[in-house]
Enzyme design. Structure first.
Site, PDB file in Angstrom:
ATOM      1  N   TYR A  96      -1.346   0.037  10.766  1.00 48.07           N
ATOM      2  CA  TYR A  96      -1.693  -0.583   9.480  1.00 48.07           C
ATOM      3  C   TYR A  96      -0.482  -0.580   8.547  1.00 48.07           C
ATOM      4  CZ  TYR A  96      -3.617  -0.925   4.736  1.00 48.07           C
ATOM      5  OH  TYR A  96      -3.841  -1.284   3.419  1.00 48.07           O
ATOM      6  N   LYS A 115       1.946  -3.642   7.111  1.00 48.88           N
ATOM      7  CA  LYS A 115       2.018  -3.854   5.665  1.00 48.88           C
ATOM      8  C   LYS A 115       3.467  -3.751   5.169  1.00 48.88           C
ATOM      9  CE  LYS A 115      -2.208  -4.454   3.884  1.00 48.88           C
ATOM     10  NZ  LYS A 115      -2.580  -5.471   2.907  1.00 48.88           N
ATOM     11  N   THR A 117       0.805  -1.230   0.000  1.00 52.60           N
ATOM     12  CA  THR A 117       0.000   0.000   0.000  1.00 52.60           C
ATOM     13  C   THR A 117       0.835   1.276   0.000  1.00 52.60           C
ATOM     14  OG1 THR A 117      -1.468   1.309   1.410  1.00 52.60           O
ATOM     15  CG2 THR A 117      -0.179  -0.365   2.515  1.00 52.60           C
TER      16      THR A 117
END
Ligand code: NAP
Ligand code: F7E
Length: 335
Positions: free
Chosen positions: A153, A157, A129
């Site tokens: 998050y 990732k 991402t």
């Protein structure tokens, strides 16, 4: 021979569009979902049109349960594995940092191990991402931009992203990461800002809601359409070698701008309905995302087809249609 692909997180936005694409190409898709108390039809609404398709098989699995992934790889011996399952909401990751990390990091590692031990020829796609660029606002952000994650998050990732590179280098597994900038659609979850705005605008327009509470309107994002982006995922696994690619539109817009567009379509005044609520601010914000997809354009031949204005319009129109349909059903319960 027809290919078999496993897609984790198939009930999410990207999983559903990717299933459409692969089934269209003749694949058998093994899509995973996890059980919850909410009813099945609600959970599977993004793939409801595929449930009767004999090339679409729904399997129960949780990516934090390594045994369930081992079982799937063992049973189906897939040609491709798309790891899309995630706790994908950045704001939520501040409230549930441990489970977010278990899902977003360990879910990737367990899949890589299942492939390494049981089907090393299976190609693997990881949903990386643009959040990994975090507060590095040197723009546009491309494949060589330094990562600077600022949320649980993004940290999880990024660790998963490095794990993918490690399995590629160490074991020769065809494992690619797509560093994807924001992509939206009418199938977007309702607590992401674009969908929250289009749904609220539709409901305000129909007199079903009065106000819309939002957080930081100055954040900028490079928003594309999910259907374009899942095509890029598939192209990465058809490339001659495994690698990392950035997918983005190459344009950036603020949340304010998205709001203005949608409210203009709906014929609404922002000042009459929008309230800024600190509840929707994050402990740390990613101020500006603006991607450089040149490598994907040159090496994969990928390019996005839907632009920002078309995307906003499609989302608003579909929310308006759905809200009207719900209203009609309430008026005519027998229909
Ligand atoms: P999404 O709509 O939130 O879908 C995520 C899916 O993962 C849902 O089906 C969810 O199912 C499932 N899931 C969550 N935890 C799970 C678990 N422990 N085991 C099995 N399944 C689980 O996300 P999306 O927008 O399609 O994004 C797909 C992937 O791309 C995600 O990994 C996301 O982080 C990444 N990504 C998205 C974007 C974007 O702009 N959309 C950009 C870059 C990267 P439940 O309903 O059970 O929660
Ligand atoms: O926020 C601001 C918020 O939650 C966008 C995920 O798919 O893309 C997504 O992450 C911006 C942020 O998406 C509200 O502060 C203002 O600046 O729609 P979002 P996101 O955080 O960019 C990346 C690439 C992913 O990988 C993620 O999985 O909008 N904002 N007011 C708000 N955001 C939300 N959700 N709700 C608001 O009320």
């Amino acid at each position: 021979m027809n290919k078999t692909a496993i897609i984790t997180g198939v009930t999410g936005q990207d999983g559903s569009y990717l299933s459409d694409l692969l089934i269209d190409k003749g694949y058998t898709v093994i899509g995973t979902y996890r059980r919850s108390v909410s009813d099945f039809s609600n959970k599977t609404q993004n793939v409801s049109h595929l449930l009767d398709n004999r090339n679409f098989i729904l399997e129960e699995a949780d990516v934090t349960d390594s045994a369930s992934l081992y079982r799937l790889v063992h049973e189906y011996q897939p040609d491709e594995y798309y790891n899309l399952a995630a706790q994908s909401h950045v704001g939520t990751s501040f409230k549930t940092p441990v489970s977010t990390t278990e899902i977003n990091l360990m879910g990737c590692l367990y899949a890589l191990e299942a492939i390494r031990l049981q089907k090393p020829a299976c190609k693997f796609y990881q949903a990386s991402t643009s959040e990994m660029f975090g507060d590095n606002t040197r723009c546009p952000q491309g494949i060589d931009t330094t990562f600077s994650p600022v949320s649980p998050y993004a940290c999880a990732k990024l660790a998963a992203h490095h794990m993918v590179g490690t399995y590629r280098k160490s074991y020769g597994i065809f494992a690619s990461s797509g560093i994807l900038f924001n992509h939206e659609s009418p199938r977007r979850g309702e607590n992401f800002v674009t969908r929250k705005i289009t749904k609220a605008a539709a409901r305000i327009n129909l007199g079903l809601q009065k106000e819309l509470r939002l957080g930081n309107l100055s954040a900028q994002r490079d928003w594309g359409h999910a259907a374009d982006f899942v095509r890029g995922m598939w192209m990465m696994l058809q490339h001659e070698k495994a690698d990392d690619f950035v997918l983005a539109t190459g344009r950036t817009n603020s949340v304010q701008k998205f709001l203005e567009y949608v409210f203009a379509f709906a014929g609404l005044e922002i000042k009459d309905h929008v309230i800024i609520d600190p509840k929707f601010y994050r402990p740390c914000e990613v101020p500006k995302l603006w991607g450089n997809p040149d490598k994907a354009i040159i090496e994969l031949g990928w390019s996005p087809e839907c632009d920002f204005e078309e995307l906003a319009f499609e989302m608003y129109e579909e929310d308006l249609r759905r809200e009207k349909e719900k209203l009609n059903k309430t008026d005519n319960p027998d229909v």
